[in-house]
Design a protein around this motif. Sequence first.
Motif, PDB file in Angstrom:
ATOM      1  N   SER A  43       0.823  -1.214   0.000  1.00  0.00           N
ATOM      2  CA  SER A  43       0.000   0.000   0.000  1.00  0.00           C
ATOM      3  C   SER A  43       0.856   1.263   0.000  1.00  0.00           C
ATOM      4  O   SER A  43       1.829   1.347   0.742  1.00  0.00           O
ATOM      5  N   VAL A  44       0.455   2.212  -0.829  1.00  0.00           N
ATOM      6  CA  VAL A  44       1.134   3.511  -0.907  1.00  0.00           C
ATOM      7  C   VAL A  44       0.139   4.594  -0.483  1.00  0.00           C
ATOM      8  O   VAL A  44      -1.029   4.284  -0.219  1.00  0.00           O
ATOM      9  N   LEU A  45       0.600   5.842  -0.406  1.00  0.00           N
ATOM     10  CA  LEU A  45      -0.230   6.875   0.223  1.00  0.00           C
ATOM     11  C   LEU A  45      -0.790   7.892  -0.775  1.00  0.00           C
ATOM     12  O   LEU A  45      -0.053   8.457  -1.586  1.00  0.00           O
ATOM     13  N   VAL A  46      -2.096   8.087  -0.672  1.00  0.00           N
ATOM     14  CA  VAL A  46      -2.777   9.127  -1.447  1.00  0.00           C
ATOM     15  C   VAL A  46      -3.567   9.951  -0.433  1.00  0.00           C
ATOM     16  O   VAL A  46      -4.426   9.402   0.271  1.00  0.00           O
ATOM     17  N   ASN A  47      -3.255  11.220  -0.317  1.00  0.00           N
ATOM     18  CA  ASN A  47      -3.893  12.084   0.699  1.00  0.00           C
ATOM     19  C   ASN A  47      -3.862  11.446   2.086  1.00  0.00           C
ATOM     20  O   ASN A  47      -4.852  11.456   2.824  1.00  0.00           O
ATOM     21  N   GLY A  48      -2.746  10.844   2.423  1.00  0.00           N
ATOM     22  CA  GLY A  48      -2.570  10.240   3.744  1.00  0.00           C
ATOM     23  C   GLY A  48      -3.285   8.905   3.921  1.00  0.00           C
ATOM     24  O   GLY A  48      -3.243   8.318   4.998  1.00  0.00           O
ATOM     25  N   LYS A  49      -3.944   8.421   2.855  1.00  0.00           N
ATOM     26  CA  LYS A  49      -4.672   7.144   2.983  1.00  0.00           C
ATOM     27  C   LYS A  49      -3.916   6.032   2.254  1.00  0.00           C
ATOM     28  O   LYS A  49      -3.410   6.250   1.142  1.00  0.00           O
ATOM     29  N   LYS A  50      -3.893   4.858   2.885  1.00  0.00           N
ATOM     30  CA  LYS A  50      -3.184   3.722   2.286  1.00  0.00           C
ATOM     31  C   LYS A  50      -4.014   3.112   1.163  1.00  0.00           C
ATOM     32  O   LYS A  50      -5.166   2.734   1.385  1.00  0.00           O
ATOM     33  N   SER A 108       0.692  13.525   4.344  1.00  0.00           N
ATOM     34  CA  SER A 108      -0.413  13.931   5.239  1.00  0.00           C
ATOM     35  C   SER A 108      -0.403  13.165   6.559  1.00  0.00           C
ATOM     36  O   SER A 108      -1.419  12.607   6.981  1.00  0.00           O
ATOM     37  N   GLY A 109       0.760  13.086   7.173  1.00  0.00           N
ATOM     38  CA  GLY A 109       0.854  12.495   8.513  1.00  0.00           C
ATOM     39  C   GLY A 109       1.080  10.988   8.535  1.00  0.00           C
ATOM     40  O   GLY A 109       1.405  10.419   9.568  1.00  0.00           O
ATOM     41  N   GLU A 110       0.912  10.316   7.394  1.00  0.00           N
ATOM     42  CA  GLU A 110       1.183   8.864   7.316  1.00  0.00           C
ATOM     43  C   GLU A 110       2.541   8.661   6.661  1.00  0.00           C
ATOM     44  O   GLU A 110       2.959   9.473   5.834  1.00  0.00           O
ATOM     45  N   THR A 111       3.203   7.555   7.005  1.00  0.00           N
ATOM     46  CA  THR A 111       4.533   7.332   6.432  1.00  0.00           C
ATOM     47  C   THR A 111       4.666   5.903   5.927  1.00  0.00           C
ATOM     48  O   THR A 111       4.207   4.960   6.566  1.00  0.00           O
ATOM     49  N   VAL A 112       5.291   5.788   4.771  1.00  0.00           N
ATOM     50  CA  VAL A 112       5.725   4.474   4.273  1.00  0.00           C
ATOM     51  C   VAL A 112       7.251   4.500   4.319  1.00  0.00           C
ATOM     52  O   VAL A 112       7.867   5.448   3.829  1.00  0.00           O
ATOM     53  N   THR A 113       7.847   3.496   4.931  1.00  0.00           N
ATOM     54  CA  THR A 113       9.306   3.484   5.042  1.00  0.00           C
ATOM     55  C   THR A 113       9.921   2.492   4.052  1.00  0.00           C
ATOM     56  O   THR A 113       9.240   1.564   3.583  1.00  0.00           O
TER      57      THR A 113
END
Length: 372
Positions: free
Chosen positions: A299-306, A339-344
């Motif tokens: 999952s990747v992030l779009v507007n902080g959503k996975k 937007s506050g979420e992170t993928v490392t």
Amino acid sequence: MVTGHHRPTRLLIDTQSIIENVANEVARLPKGRELFAVVKADGYGHGAVETAYSAKKGGASGFCVALLDEGLELREAGLTEPILILGTVDPMYIDLLLKYDLSVTAATKKWLVEAAAQLNKLNAGVSLKIHIKSDTGMGRIGFTSLEETLEAVEIVRENPLMEWEGIFTHFSTADEADVSYFKEQETKFRELIEKLPEQPRYIHSENSAAALWHPESPGNMIRFGIAMYGLNPSGGKLEDTYFLKPALSLETSLIQVKEVEAGTGIGYGKTYTAAENEWIGTIPIGYADGWLRHMQGFSVLVNGKKCEIVGRVCMDQCMLLLKEWVPEGTKVTLVGENSGETVTLQMVAEHLSTIHYEVACTFSQRIPREYK
Ligand SMILES: Cc1ncc(COP(=O)(O)O)c(C=O)c1O
């Protein structure tokens, strides 16, 4: 050059993070110990030259690379600090080592004999800077027995065309909680150092993991790689001993957003079928960029959503299951904060059953690197 930056997919490298990661480590080093920044493999995918200049700002006093060409790239970019090539170099290229003042690793007696012959032939009037590699248990390159290693030291010391600049070893388990094998390697290296006829300019054993978790290891220089890029060498098994700041983010944007009907297949082989009417977004990154086919399901992030990658990853594109309609052009964060979420990178590595080192090195040159 007109090629290179005409796509929304890009690797963003935060050079300030590299500077801070190096500066924090330099501040922790015992007095007299230097930091060489390891920038091989194009700076672990971050860009060798830019990383080297950032590391220098943070206090690095030299650089390590794996290949002759990587050393040449740094010299051509104007870096004048010591550069050590950690791999072996065919003696036929010694003229380049001398011309560009690159230090090289000696790992076998055969290499030393061939290097001596080449140096005689060249008669260049400058000596070749050599670091002797002691294999204390990595089982890769280097002299294995104490006697062999000391003999190599003598060969170099006796040859006026060679300068004995360093001696080093490499730990294989410095990033593990069980320190028993690490201690065996360390003891062997200490015994070797005690037997040396004199101290060369550089003695070094620590990679990032040893620098973080075994800072008392022998030497007056460390070879600092992965931690400089802000990544925990153990992948999180061991706690960072201080805060590392990841330098790399990967971003792109949606090039098409469409509502598909229930039953529609997505991607090659129709490995995903929409269960109901769904919003599917396409992003311009694929396995040719090093965003591998196994990233399906991540999952990747779009507007902080996975948002999950659905269907097979193609060569140049892949598809996301969006939570809702969003406009084409919306930013997508594949690695980094959104937007506050992170993928490392570590999350990517775990999805691929590998290590973040490999993920960072796998991003292809087709993705432009941008530096801030
Ligand atoms: C000989 C040697 N020293 C140092 C390093 C840097 O290691 P790290 O990136 O774990 O700090 C490497 C990297 O593989 C290496 O091969």
